[in-house]
Design a protein around this motif. Sequence first.
Motif, PDB file in Angstrom:
ATOM      1  N   GLU A 153      43.729 -22.762  12.859  1.00  0.00           N
ATOM      2  CA  GLU A 153      42.880 -21.578  12.829  1.00  0.00           C
ATOM      3  C   GLU A 153      43.130 -20.822  11.530  1.00  0.00           C
ATOM      4  O   GLU A 153      44.220 -20.873  10.971  1.00  0.00           O
ATOM      5  CB  GLU A 153      43.198 -20.648  13.998  1.00  0.00           C
ATOM      6  CG  GLU A 153      42.803 -21.165  15.346  1.00  0.00           C
ATOM      7  CD  GLU A 153      43.106 -20.137  16.427  1.00  0.00           C
ATOM      8  OE1 GLU A 153      42.181 -19.405  16.790  1.00  0.00           O
ATOM      9  OE2 GLU A 153      44.265 -20.061  16.851  1.00  0.00           O
TER      10      GLU A 153
ATOM     11  N   THR B  18      44.230 -13.356  14.046  1.00  0.00           N
ATOM     12  CA  THR B  18      42.967 -13.992  13.672  1.00  0.00           C
ATOM     13  C   THR B  18      42.178 -13.041  12.788  1.00  0.00           C
ATOM     14  O   THR B  18      42.553 -11.877  12.623  1.00  0.00           O
ATOM     15  CB  THR B  18      42.130 -14.302  14.928  1.00  0.00           C
ATOM     16  OG1 THR B  18      41.745 -13.057  15.533  1.00  0.00           O
ATOM     17  CG2 THR B  18      42.892 -15.178  15.909  1.00  0.00           C
TER      18      THR B  18
ATOM     19  N   SER C  77      47.785 -24.301  14.690  1.00  0.00           N
ATOM     20  CA  SER C  77      46.715 -24.715  15.607  1.00  0.00           C
ATOM     21  C   SER C  77      45.370 -24.829  14.877  1.00  0.00           C
ATOM     22  O   SER C  77      44.322 -24.826  15.497  1.00  0.00           O
ATOM     23  CB  SER C  77      46.606 -23.734  16.771  1.00  0.00           C
ATOM     24  OG  SER C  77      46.333 -22.437  16.282  1.00  0.00           O
TER      25      SER C  77
END
Length: 185
Positions: free
Chosen positions: A8, A68, A6
Amino acid sequence: MFISDSNELVTDSFTVSKHFNKQHKDVLKKIESLDCSDIFISANFSAYVQKLNIGNSAVRDSKAYQMTKDGFMFLVMGFTGKRAAAVKEAYINAFNKMAEQLTKKTAVEPLNYRVVTTIENGHAVSSKIIPNDAFIISKSSLAQIFNDPSLFSVDELLAVSNSVNTSIAEIARLQDAQFKQMKKQ
């Protein structure tokens, strides 16, 4: 760290376990026992299954987590040891540097700005911050403004002239191409 599907910047529990010399199962336990909100967990950690070769052509499924940078930092803040201390110090130094830059910026830049708001049918539909030297002028008055010798320097007028000439040349090229296309038909 790597770029996820995605787009990220993320890392995973396998990489964390290798970097901090911890067993992967211990990193999984640590992630699963983090004392943070469900919203934070779902935004920063995602579980997945990875196939691992365990020898003799045997393969087994292993649970892992992708995380993340925020999830990584939350996790690592609970680690101990030299590598964890180095990451924590780097984080603190980066935070302090950012705070210093923000403090300097607000001291240098006053909180003055200009805003243009577009109103349609009596309702504001958009607002935009504009530079202090911005002009807001109708097309019909545009030519007049360039006749005022006090508004523009020679360099600014030359830049405008070059831009206008480039636009005119592009419009002429497009019209010529359309005219040639019409003649062929």
